[in-house]
Every structure is written in C-alpha cells, then in structure tokens.
Design a protein around this motif. Structure first.
Motif, PDB file in Angstrom:
ATOM      1  N   ASN A   1       0.827  -1.209   0.000  1.00 45.87           N
ATOM      2  CA  ASN A   1       0.000   0.000   0.000  1.00 45.87           C
ATOM      3  C   ASN A   1       0.859   1.257   0.000  1.00 45.87           C
ATOM      4  N   PHE A   2       2.116   1.162  -0.470  1.00 46.39           N
ATOM      5  CA  PHE A   2       3.027   2.299  -0.390  1.00 46.39           C
ATOM      6  C   PHE A   2       2.744   3.321  -1.484  1.00 46.39           C
ATOM      7  N   ILE A   3       2.265   4.494  -1.066  1.00 45.34           N
ATOM      8  CA  ILE A   3       2.080   5.655  -1.932  1.00 45.34           C
ATOM      9  C   ILE A   3       2.610   6.859  -1.183  1.00 45.34           C
ATOM     10  N   TYR A   4       2.814   7.968  -1.875  1.00 44.09           N
ATOM     11  CA  TYR A   4       3.378   9.149  -1.224  1.00 44.09           C
ATOM     12  C   TYR A   4       2.735  10.416  -1.782  1.00 44.09           C
ATOM     13  N   PRO A   5       2.650  11.472  -0.956  1.00 42.68           N
ATOM     14  CA  PRO A   5       2.040  12.729  -1.407  1.00 42.68           C
ATOM     15  C   PRO A   5       2.726  13.263  -2.662  1.00 42.68           C
ATOM     16  N   GLY A   6       1.905  13.717  -3.603  1.00 43.65           N
ATOM     17  CA  GLY A   6       2.409  14.251  -4.860  1.00 43.65           C
ATOM     18  C   GLY A   6       2.470  13.208  -5.963  1.00 43.65           C
ATOM     19  N   GLN A   7       2.391  11.930  -5.602  1.00 50.01           N
ATOM     20  CA  GLN A   7       2.446  10.863  -6.604  1.00 50.01           C
ATOM     21  C   GLN A   7       1.200  10.936  -7.483  1.00 50.01           C
ATOM     22  N   GLN A   8       1.388  10.818  -8.798  1.00 46.69           N
ATOM     23  CA  GLN A   8       0.273  10.796  -9.745  1.00 46.69           C
ATOM     24  C   GLN A   8      -0.115   9.341  -9.967  1.00 46.69           C
ATOM     25  N   LEU A   9      -1.344   8.987  -9.664  1.00 44.28           N
ATOM     26  CA  LEU A   9      -1.820   7.624  -9.857  1.00 44.28           C
ATOM     27  C   LEU A   9      -2.723   7.557 -11.078  1.00 44.28           C
ATOM     28  N   ARG A  10      -2.511   6.556 -11.903  1.00 41.65           N
ATOM     29  CA  ARG A  10      -3.414   6.308 -13.025  1.00 41.65           C
ATOM     30  C   ARG A  10      -4.708   5.732 -12.474  1.00 41.65           C
ATOM     31  N   LEU A  11      -5.830   6.179 -13.037  1.00 38.58           N
ATOM     32  CA  LEU A  11      -7.125   5.675 -12.611  1.00 38.58           C
ATOM     33  C   LEU A  11      -7.716   4.707 -13.625  1.00 38.58           C
ATOM     34  N   SER A  12      -7.195   4.727 -14.829  1.00 34.70           N
ATOM     35  CA  SER A  12      -7.634   3.770 -15.840  1.00 34.70           C
ATOM     36  C   SER A  12      -6.465   3.507 -16.767  1.00 34.70           C
ATOM     37  N   GLY A  13      -6.534   2.404 -17.479  1.00 38.86           N
ATOM     38  CA  GLY A  13      -5.454   2.025 -18.381  1.00 38.86           C
ATOM     39  C   GLY A  13      -5.401   2.940 -19.583  1.00 38.86           C
ATOM     40  N   PHE A  14      -4.205   3.259 -19.996  1.00 38.44           N
ATOM     41  CA  PHE A  14      -4.027   4.028 -21.212  1.00 38.44           C
ATOM     42  C   PHE A  14      -4.009   3.053 -22.374  1.00 38.44           C
ATOM     43  N   ASN A  15      -4.524   3.450 -23.516  1.00 38.01           N
ATOM     44  CA  ASN A  15      -4.549   2.577 -24.678  1.00 38.01           C
ATOM     45  C   ASN A  15      -3.215   2.632 -25.412  1.00 38.01           C
ATOM     46  N   SER A  16      -2.150   2.411 -24.680  1.00 41.83           N
ATOM     47  CA  SER A  16      -0.828   2.423 -25.288  1.00 41.83           C
ATOM     48  C   SER A  16      -0.049   1.246 -24.748  1.00 41.83           C
ATOM     49  N   SER A  17       1.159   1.110 -25.196  1.00 36.14           N
ATOM     50  CA  SER A  17       1.970  -0.022 -24.769  1.00 36.14           C
ATOM     51  C   SER A  17       2.470   0.143 -23.348  1.00 36.14           C
ATOM     52  N   GLN A  18       2.233   1.306 -22.714  1.00 30.73           N
ATOM     53  CA  GLN A  18       2.726   1.524 -21.358  1.00 30.73           C
ATOM     54  C   GLN A  18       2.165   0.519 -20.370  1.00 30.73           C
ATOM     55  N   THR A  19       0.878   0.192 -20.464  1.00 32.07           N
ATOM     56  CA  THR A  19       0.281  -0.685 -19.471  1.00 32.07           C
ATOM     57  C   THR A  19       0.298  -2.150 -19.886  1.00 32.07           C
TER      58      THR A  19
END
Length: 181
Positions: free
Chosen positions: A108-126
């Motif tokens: 559950n490690f997250i930190y203030p300022g971190q940008q979290l994806r909320l849905s998958g991007f339609n690219s090869s990144q995910t």
C-alpha cells in the motif's frame, strides 16, 4: 434544495464540503469538477461557485497551465498527505487492486504528490505490467534539478520501478547518471 444549483449548472460550496462530497451530491465526477473549475489539490472554499457542466465555452481554453492539475482527461489522481490506497479507491470509484496494478504499487506504499493512473491508457505503457520490474524500456540521463518522482512521471513509470531497475535504495540521484525506466 440542499445543492445550490442554477438550472443544474453550478453548485455553491458550503462549509465542510469537499470535492468528493460535492461529486456525491451532484452526480458529477471528481475529475470533471476539478477540470471544469481548475481545482488544484482538491482546494475549494465556502461560497465558491463550481461549474457542474461545460455549458460556457469561456473555460475551454482559459487554463493553459494545467500540467500540474490532477485531471489528464480524468485519468489520474494526485496523492495528498493522509491518503491511502483504500481512501483513493473510495474517492475515485476505482478498486484497490486496479490502482495497485495500474501504478505498480507494492503493498500500500504511496506518497504525497504521486500521480496515480485511474484507468489504463490505450498504449503499450500498461501492456508490460506483468513483472515489469525485470525489464526496462529505455534510459534517461539525469539533469540538475531532477528527482526520481519527476523522472517517473515524465516516463509513465513509478518511483519504485525506477529504484528497482536501477538498484537505488533511497532517493539519491545525480546529474549525468543514466537511469533505466
């Protein structure tokens, strides 16, 4: 009667309101509220008039500096102090497992300022999320003023993945260093 609406297009913030609470009351998503009203870090104040829909074109292009906003077409969330994976899942309606998977969150490690994806991007990144800590897609040369967080955000990865790929235990990086991402 509780929501001060103007033909369903605005809402007046009341003392104790939060972006999440207003989203619940009005049925407008948090990301839409942030985007339409240029809300940064969920900061709102009593008496503020919030747009609930994009009926006026005046706000379409009046926001050129929104790179720091947590909107990105409604696909990201910026972690705030005190947030947890569970709390973010509750606020955004995205499951904890999805948050962990999309953002390569270990435990559950997250930190203030971190940008979290909320849905998958339609690219090869995910598409490389399965055991992504063992392979990298490129390298980056550290510049003065860079941080692991900044580099992770610019390259669509996480700080933990950068640490893992580059065998970094803290957050110490230096200009000229080549990092795999």
């Amino acid at each position: 009667t509780n929501a001060a609406t103007n033909s369903g297009k605005t809402y007046t913030v009341k003392s104790g309101d939060s972006v999440w609470a207003i989203a619940q009351k009005t049925g407008v998503s948090m990301d839409t509220l942030r985007s339409l009203n240029n809300i940064k870090n969920n900061f709102i104040y009593p008496g503020q008039q919030l747009k609930l829909s994009n009926s006026n074109s005046s706000s379409n292009t009046s926001n050129p500096g929104k790179t720091n906003a947590a909107t990105n077409s409604g696909k990201t969330y910026t972690v705030k102090s005190g947030d947890s994976v569970w709390a973010i899942a509750q606020k955004t309606g995205v499951s904890m497992d999805t948050l962990r998977s999309l953002n390569n969150i270990q435990g559950n490690f997250i930190y203030p300022g971190q940008q979290l994806r909320l849905s998958g991007f339609n690219s090869s990144q995910t598409t490389t999320k399965t055991n992504s800590s063992t392979s990298s897609t490129g390298t980056y040369q550290v510049k003065s003023g860079d941080s692991l967080w900044k580099i992770a955000m610019e390259h669509g990865t996480t700080v933990e993945r950068l640490r893992s790929l580059n065998k970094i235990t803290g957050s110490m990086i230096y200009p000229g260093q080549h990092l795999r991402f």
